[in-house]
Enzyme design. Structure first.
Site, PDB file in Angstrom:
ATOM      1  N   GLY A 149      38.432 -41.309   1.955  1.00  0.00           N
ATOM      2  CA  GLY A 149      39.757 -41.769   2.371  1.00  0.00           C
ATOM      3  C   GLY A 149      40.834 -41.659   1.310  1.00  0.00           C
ATOM      4  O   GLY A 149      41.991 -41.997   1.576  1.00  0.00           O
ATOM      5  N   GLU A 151      32.602 -40.622  -1.256  1.00  0.00           N
ATOM      6  CA  GLU A 151      32.568 -39.547  -0.257  1.00  0.00           C
ATOM      7  C   GLU A 151      33.956 -38.943  -0.003  1.00  0.00           C
ATOM      8  O   GLU A 151      34.434 -38.964   1.128  1.00  0.00           O
ATOM      9  CB  GLU A 151      32.013 -40.096   1.061  1.00  0.00           C
ATOM     10  CG  GLU A 151      30.633 -40.703   0.944  1.00  0.00           C
ATOM     11  CD  GLU A 151      30.178 -41.429   2.197  1.00  0.00           C
ATOM     12  OE1 GLU A 151      28.963 -41.535   2.404  1.00  0.00           O
ATOM     13  OE2 GLU A 151      31.040 -41.904   2.974  1.00  0.00           O
ATOM     14  N   GLY A 185      36.737 -36.300   0.892  1.00  0.00           N
ATOM     15  CA  GLY A 185      36.815 -35.021   1.590  1.00  0.00           C
ATOM     16  C   GLY A 185      38.208 -34.459   1.369  1.00  0.00           C
ATOM     17  O   GLY A 185      38.435 -33.540   0.574  1.00  0.00           O
ATOM     18  N   CYS A 238      48.727 -23.107  26.049  1.00  0.00           N
ATOM     19  CA  CYS A 238      49.418 -23.644  27.227  1.00  0.00           C
ATOM     20  C   CYS A 238      49.338 -25.162  27.298  1.00  0.00           C
ATOM     21  O   CYS A 238      48.664 -25.723  28.177  1.00  0.00           O
ATOM     22  CB  CYS A 238      48.832 -23.004  28.480  1.00  0.00           C
ATOM     23  SG  CYS A 238      49.167 -21.253  28.473  1.00  0.00           S
TER      24      CYS A 238
END
Ligand code: LLP
Length: 437
Positions: free
Chosen positions: A244, A278, A280, A362
């Site tokens: 985070g 952790e 990322g 679309c």
């Protein structure tokens, strides 16, 4: 060098490290994800070094970017990995990562995934429910293995992230409340094949302040001190503080790893545990761009200008999913990119016009950048979407039967394809054999 120096304009032309983006697209086509290997490694080292005092095991969160070559580059630098599925585990093992650097999170690990992880002797499962714990115990027993686990706590903390990316509030599906965790720890001897190793907390992402981490660790400390007996305390050898950690999407100043470390490291020392992290996004978000070609310009008679490009929400889902802001700027332009992007804000330069940059899918939500002051671009001009290295390609799909993009890794003055562009044929593989004559 700051993060943006790895993607910098030299003589009105965007470079990644020492390679012209234009040259990559000439070779690889458009759209394309382009990553800077040296920025990925710099970010990895920055967070590792900021927490050096507590010698963290950094487990890169594979969901942010799971390309094999990215995993390899980080593994070679010493990183471990956080996986959330058998597929991610397969990738990491394929690259030759040592299993004792792999942690496995997720609320719904299937028996097959648990078996796969146990057979490969991963370092630890982050367990998210009593039912999962019982299942790991049962499968470990049948394989004559030990399941090393950390209990993922849901500490009921609002980390002030986007509603869809918050994980530590009690109504979120993640983790176990303190009371249930206390019961599980008291009864841990009932699980014959489990070694309790620690506690895991991941509150959501991105988290722009250190407060939620501090609150989380304080709650964990109180829990350990007040609820666990001596034997329970001994089981808490590791604390995994999740991911985070933020990076800047818009160019504004945000916290750096050393700021997080200043507030978090003292608490880890008080807890007296080894630490797992952790990250990322911090490692890879700013190390990647999505580059796209302008297909058409459309100006409505009432004045609105659409820049229609060949990348779409299927390539970069974050704007349509989370209203995320990614800076966008032409790859070749003599107008300097503003230091900070304020969507819908003041016009900075006379040469700018207000545009929406949209894709060909679309759906009305296929808007990659809304209400942006943007230099005049023409059909055929390339546009870069910045900070797209995390949750960019990994969240892409082939919606509208659009082949997924290629991925390119730049290292100094050279670049290589690390994933080829999908073909139409790739998209029907797995279906065509079932087509009745
Ligand atoms: N650890 C756990 C247990 C996680 O669930 C996550 C992210 C991380 C670590 C890494 O978080 P990071 O350091 O990358 O912020 N698709 C969303 C983000 C979803 C994050 C899910 N879990 C986005 O594009 O913002």
């Amino acid at each position: 060098m700051t993060s943006f120096d790895f993607f910098e304009y030299r003589d009105n032309e965007l470079f990644c490290e020492d390679v012209k983006i234009k040259d990559i697209v000439k070779d690889a086509g458009s759209p394309a994800y382009i990553y800077s290997k040296n920025l990925i490694l710099k970010n990895y080292r920055e967070i590792r070094d900021a927490f050096a005092d507590v010698s963290p095991l950094i487990c890169f969160s594979v969901k942010a970017n799971s390309n094999l070559s990215v995993i390899k580059a980080l593994a070679d630098a010493g990183s471990g990995f956080d996986v959330v599925s058998g597929g991610e585990l397969y990738r990491v093992l394929k690259v030759g990562v040592s299993p004792d650097k792999i942690v496995f999170a997720g609320v719904g690990k299937t028996s097959e995934e648990i078996k796969y992880a146990l057979e490969n002797d991963i370092f630890m499962f982050n367990v998210e429910s009593p039912a999962e714990l019982a299942n790991i115990d049962r499968i470990a027993g049948s394989l004559d293995k030990r399941g090393r686990i950390a209990l993922r706590i849901n500490p009921d903390i609002d980390a002030k992230t986007h509603d869809k990316t918050t994980t530590g509030k009690k109504e979120n599906k993640f983790g176990i409340d303190f009371e249930s965790a206390s019961q599980l720890i008291k009864n841990i001897d009932d699980y014959n094949n489990i070694d309790l190793k620690g506690i895991h907390v991941h509150l959501g992402s991105p988290i722009y302040s250190t407060g939620p981490y501090v609150q989380g660790l304080e709650k964990v400390y109180k829990f350990v001190q007040e609820t666990l007996d001596e034997k329970g305390k001994e089981g808490i050898e590791y604390v995994n503080i999740g991911g985070g950690y933020c990076m800047s999407y818009t160019g504004e100043e945000v916290k750096r790893p050393r700021d997080y470390a200043a507030d978090i490291v003292p608490l880890i020392k008080i807890l007296g545990c080894k630490v797992v992290m952790e990250p990322g996004r911090f490692i890879i978000a700013n190390a990647g761009i999505l580059v796209t070609n302008t297909t058409y310009i459309k100006i409505a008679t009432w004045g609105k200008k659409f820049v229609i490009c060949d990348a779409a929400m299927n390539d970069l889902a974050r704007p349509s999913l989370y209203d995320a802001v990614h800076r966008a700027w032409p790859v070749n332009t003599d107008v300097p990119m503003p230091k900070v992007e304020h969507p819908g804000g003041e016009k900075g330069d006379d040469r700018l016009e207000l545009v929406d940059i949209v894709g060909p899918v679309c759906e009305s939500s296929d808007v990659l950048a809304e209400k942006r002051w943007f230099p005049d671009v023409k059909e055929g001009d390339l546009i870069a979407f910045f900070s797209a290295g995390a949750y960019g390609f990994t969240m892409s799909s082939s919606y509208n039967t659009r082949p997924r993009t290629c991925e390119i890794l730049v290292d100094g003055d050279s670049f290589s394809t690390i994933r080829r562009r999908e073909t139409y044929e790739d998209l029907i593989t797995g279906e065509k054999e079932f087509l009745s004559a």
